[in-house]
Design a protein around this motif. Structure first.
Motif, short mmCIF file in Angstrom:
data_model
loop_
_atom_site.label_atom_id
_atom_site.label_comp_id
_atom_site.label_asym_id
_atom_site.label_seq_id
_atom_site.Cartn_x
_atom_site.Cartn_y
_atom_site.Cartn_z
N ALA A 144 5.83 0.40 5.91
CA ALA A 144 5.52 -0.21 7.20
C ALA A 144 5.17 -1.69 7.06
O ALA A 144 5.33 -2.46 8.00
N ILE A 145 4.64 -2.06 5.89
CA ILE A 145 4.29 -3.47 5.70
C ILE A 145 5.19 -4.14 4.67
O ILE A 145 4.95 -5.29 4.30
N ALA A 146 6.21 -3.41 4.23
CA ALA A 146 7.13 -4.00 3.25
C ALA A 146 7.81 -5.22 3.86
O ALA A 146 8.31 -5.19 4.98
N GLY A 147 7.82 -6.29 3.14
CA GLY A 147 8.46 -7.51 3.61
C GLY A 147 7.58 -8.36 4.50
O GLY A 147 7.95 -9.47 4.86
N GLU A 148 6.41 -7.86 4.91
CA GLU A 148 5.51 -8.63 5.76
C GLU A 148 4.62 -9.54 4.92
O GLU A 148 4.24 -9.20 3.79
N THR A 149 4.28 -10.66 5.47
CA THR A 149 3.27 -11.53 4.87
C THR A 149 2.01 -11.40 5.69
O THR A 149 1.93 -11.87 6.83
N LEU A 150 1.04 -10.70 5.12
CA LEU A 150 -0.19 -10.43 5.86
C LEU A 150 -1.06 -11.67 5.94
O LEU A 150 -1.15 -12.45 4.98
N PRO A 151 -1.73 -11.86 7.05
CA PRO A 151 -2.73 -12.93 7.13
C PRO A 151 -3.82 -12.68 6.08
O PRO A 151 -4.07 -11.54 5.69
N PRO A 152 -4.48 -13.72 5.61
CA PRO A 152 -5.47 -13.54 4.54
C PRO A 152 -6.66 -12.67 4.92
O PRO A 152 -7.36 -12.16 4.05
N ILE A 157 -5.52 -0.09 2.95
CA ILE A 157 -5.20 0.99 2.02
C ILE A 157 -3.90 1.61 2.49
O ILE A 157 -3.83 2.14 3.61
N THR A 158 -2.86 1.53 1.68
CA THR A 158 -1.55 2.05 2.07
C THR A 158 -1.31 3.41 1.44
O THR A 158 -1.96 3.81 0.49
N SER A 159 -0.32 4.11 2.00
CA SER A 159 0.05 5.44 1.53
C SER A 159 1.53 5.45 1.18
O SER A 159 2.33 4.77 1.81
N SER A 160 1.87 6.25 0.18
CA SER A 160 3.25 6.24 -0.32
C SER A 160 4.16 7.21 0.42
O SER A 160 5.38 7.14 0.27
N HIS A 161 3.62 8.14 1.20
CA HIS A 161 4.43 9.16 1.90
C HIS A 161 5.31 9.93 0.92
O HIS A 161 6.47 10.22 1.21
N ALA A 306 -5.76 -10.90 1.82
CA ALA A 306 -4.73 -9.90 2.12
C ALA A 306 -4.63 -8.84 1.01
O ALA A 306 -3.55 -8.52 0.54
N THR A 307 -5.77 -8.30 0.61
CA THR A 307 -5.78 -7.26 -0.42
C THR A 307 -5.18 -5.97 0.12
O THR A 307 -5.58 -5.47 1.18
N VAL A 308 -4.22 -5.42 -0.60
CA VAL A 308 -3.60 -4.15 -0.22
C VAL A 308 -3.62 -3.24 -1.45
O VAL A 308 -3.17 -3.63 -2.53
#
Length: 636
Positions: A144-152, A157-161, A306-308
């Motif tokens: 869902a956030i692949a390719g996005e540049t998140l604001p700082p 916490i992401t999930s791999s599905h 932008a810690t993920v």
């Protein structure tokens, strides 16, 4: 797994809004008095309504971390977007207006976004009601956030599905299985799940995979009941069936699993316990914990912009379902969390029981040896105590021997007085008209001198006796008086002036009077020795008793000698340390042992000026009972 919320777009609270206070302290009053900004304040935004079973676990994870960090000194507010029932931009705008109006007077330290829809909502509308406030999201898929540049200031916490993790878990338990059935409902979220599974298993060639949807809930149940026992069944989600009837996924999964003739697996940890065997899941509570811990790092400045972080999966199994389908527990992947297992004592403690039996057998002889050793040790302790007691007695007798000349002089005075008075009384009695009043006065003087001599003899007898093992209530002031009486003549011969400054009232301690007098006599003689080379007018000794503010009793001896000799080193109380040519260096060591046997302390005053000051501190009688008097039965 919570990662599914990327597709589901649902929140994590798990309890209705009216019950939210059971999980976090939720505040309804959004006013903030001017100048008051002390507590940390958090806003929790959930993607949908609060009826999912996973919600309570995730929110509990957040609460545990915040409670540990702030105690009760924080505020948490919850809002529910409910995008599943109220989708669209217009609903987003209404939700934004509602939050803006409700919290217009408050500022937040961080905002938690639970689920993909909540994350997307905050990306689009955060600056309208909380500009610049850090966002911590969870339950959002990595794609869902692949390719996005998140604001700082957006972290998460992401999930791999990884549905494949649950399939691998199932294959470990059913290695002979070749047929897999994946069940999904007919709703939008259910279709998203099936599409995700098809993408992940697109290259699978070893297994035959059937994707089943478009059935009613009874249809799913009948299908599961007709499957071969060696089939692998995976339930992704059933939010809606073919008739349009909606369900809580956990309830639908439970109804299907209970009818199934084949083992059923799932991707939600909340499904485990309702008939599902297990799966590789992301624990909802762990996700909430990870979100809150990341929030703390963000607030402290320890997190990178932008810690993920990726949430790890955990294999979970229901032991009862393993037994139901005859699956081998030894095939469980390492680290699997086993639920609902009540093992027998042998199963639970098999290794411990074997070790215990081995140890018992090996120690059979050792125990006997330890008993013998303990008896020898006790005997050695008794012997050592007896030796110390004898040494203390010998030291006391030797001390009295040094005072023998002075004691003889001290006894000679009342005896001489008695003789003189007796002779005078005899002469008066022979007179033709004896003066009875004068004779009476003479007899009273004789009795007083006799009592004085008897008192000295009584003190000598007490010090000479070996019966030192009895502790009674003793007045320190009386100890001082007795010791000065015994040493007075010796001190006069040495030209020492002694002054007693006693506490006004009785100063009771729990101890042995003879031993305490021995300590005081030793300290007084040491003080006199220290002043032997001083001018006569400087040979002054002060014996003081007082009650300290902490309740302890204090007896001190101060001299005006040269002070503590450097040759005594850091511990002048150790045995065989002395500066006297005629001493053995045991006096102070014995005195300290006696002090310790009374539960007290003996030491030099490091702040003493113009001489030395030794302090004996003893506890109050009741404290002596509480702390214990060592060697009460055997002396010092």
């Amino acid at each position: 797994m919570l990662a599914s919320l990327l597709l589901l777009g649902l929140n994590l609270t798990g309890a209705p809004a009216a019950r939210a206070s059971e999980t976090l302290v939720l505040r309804q009053d959004s006013s903030e008095p001017p100048g008051r900004r002390q507590q940390k304040r958090f806003l929790l935004i959930y993607a949908a309504h609060s009826m999912l079973a996973a919600n309570r676990e995730a929110t509990d994870g957040v609460k545990q971390v915040l409670d540990a960090a702030f105690g009760s000194d924080y505020e948490a507010y919850s809002e529910y977007r409910d995008a599943f029932r109220f989708p669209g931009d217009a609903a987003d705008e209404n939700f934004t207006n509602q939050i803006t109006a409700r919290y217009s007077g408050l500022t937040f330290d961080a905002i938690f976004a639970f689920g993909n829809t909540a994350y997307e909502f905050l990306r689009a509308h955060r600056d309208e009601f909380a500009p610049g406030v850090p966002v911590i999201f969870g339950g959002v898929g990595t794609d869902a956030i692949a390719g996005e540049t998140l604001p700082p200031d957006i972290h998460g916490i992401t999930s791999s599905h990884a549905i494949a993790g649950t399939l691998a878990f199932a294959r470990a338990l059913q290695p002979e299985a070749t047929h897999v059935v994946i069940l999904t409902g007919s709703g939008r979220i259910d279709r998203n799940w099936q599409a995700l599974a098809r993408r992940q298993f697109a290259g699978e060639t070893e297994l035959s995979i059937d994707y089943v949807s478009g059935l009613t809930l009874p249809g799913f149940e009948d299908l599961a009941a007709s499957l071969s026992p060696d089939t692998i069944v995976i339930i992704l989600s059933v939010f809606e069936d073919a008739n349009g009837q909606t369900f809580a996924p956990v309830n639908a999964a439970s109804m299907i699993a209970k009818r199934s003739s084949a083992p059923v697996y799932a991707v939600y940890d909340t499904h485990v316990g309702g008939g599902v065997v297990g799966g590789s899941v992301e624990r909802f509570e762990a996700i909430g914990t990870a979100m809150a811990e990341l929030a703390l790092r963000v607030l402290s400045g320890a997190a990178e912009p932008a810690t993920v972080e990726l949430m790890a999966e955990t294999p979970v199994v229901d032991w009862r379902q393993l037994m139901r389908f005859g699956l081998d527990p030894d095939r469980l992947p390492p680290g699997t969390e086993i639920l609902f297992h009540d093992p027998s004592a042998w199963e639970r403690y098999r290794i411990q029981i074997l070790l215990a039996v081995t140890v018992i057998l090996m120690q059979s002889g050792t125990i006997a040896a330890l008993v013998v050793q303990d008896r020898r040790r006790r005997s050695a302790q008794r012997e050592a105590s007896a030796r110390r007691l004898e040494l203390a007695h010998v030291s006391r007798v030797a001390q009295l021997g040094e005072l023998s000349g002075a004691l003889a002089h001290e006894l000679n005075q009342p005896l001489t007085s008695i003789l003189a008075n007796a002779e005078a009384g005899a002469m008066l009695a022979k007179a033709s008209a004896p003066d009875l009043e004068e004779i009476t006065a003479i007899l009273e003087d004789i009795a007083e001198d006799d009592r004085r001599a008897a008192g000295i003899i009584c003190e000598l007898r007490r010090l000479m006796e070996k019966g030192e093992n009895e502790f009674t209530l003793v007045d320190l002031n009386a100890v001082v008086s007795s010791a000065i009486t015994l040493a007075r003549s010796e001190l006069i011969l040495r030209g020492v002036q002694i002054q007693a400054r006693k506490a006004g009232d009785e100063l009771m301690v729990h101890g042995n009077r003879a031993q305490l007098e021995q300590v005081l006599l030793n300290l007084m003689m040491n003080a006199a020795d220290a002043m032997a080379d001083q001018p006569a007018e400087s040979r002054q000794m002060v014996v003081t008793t007082r009650l300290r503010p902490d309740g302890w009793r204090e007896l001190s001896v101060r001299d005006h000698g040269p002070g503590l000799a450097p040759g005594l080193g850091p511990d002048p109380f150790r045995p065989f340390v002395t500066t006297k040519s005629h001493g053995l260096g045991l006096g102070l060591s014995i005195c300290r042992t006696i002090a310790q046997s009374h539960g007290g302390r003996l030491g030099f005053d490091p702040g003493a000026i113009d001489g030395a000051r030794v302090i004996l501190a003893l506890p109050a009688p009741q404290k002596a009972f509480q702390t214990g008097i060592r060697e009460r039965a055997s002396g010092p």
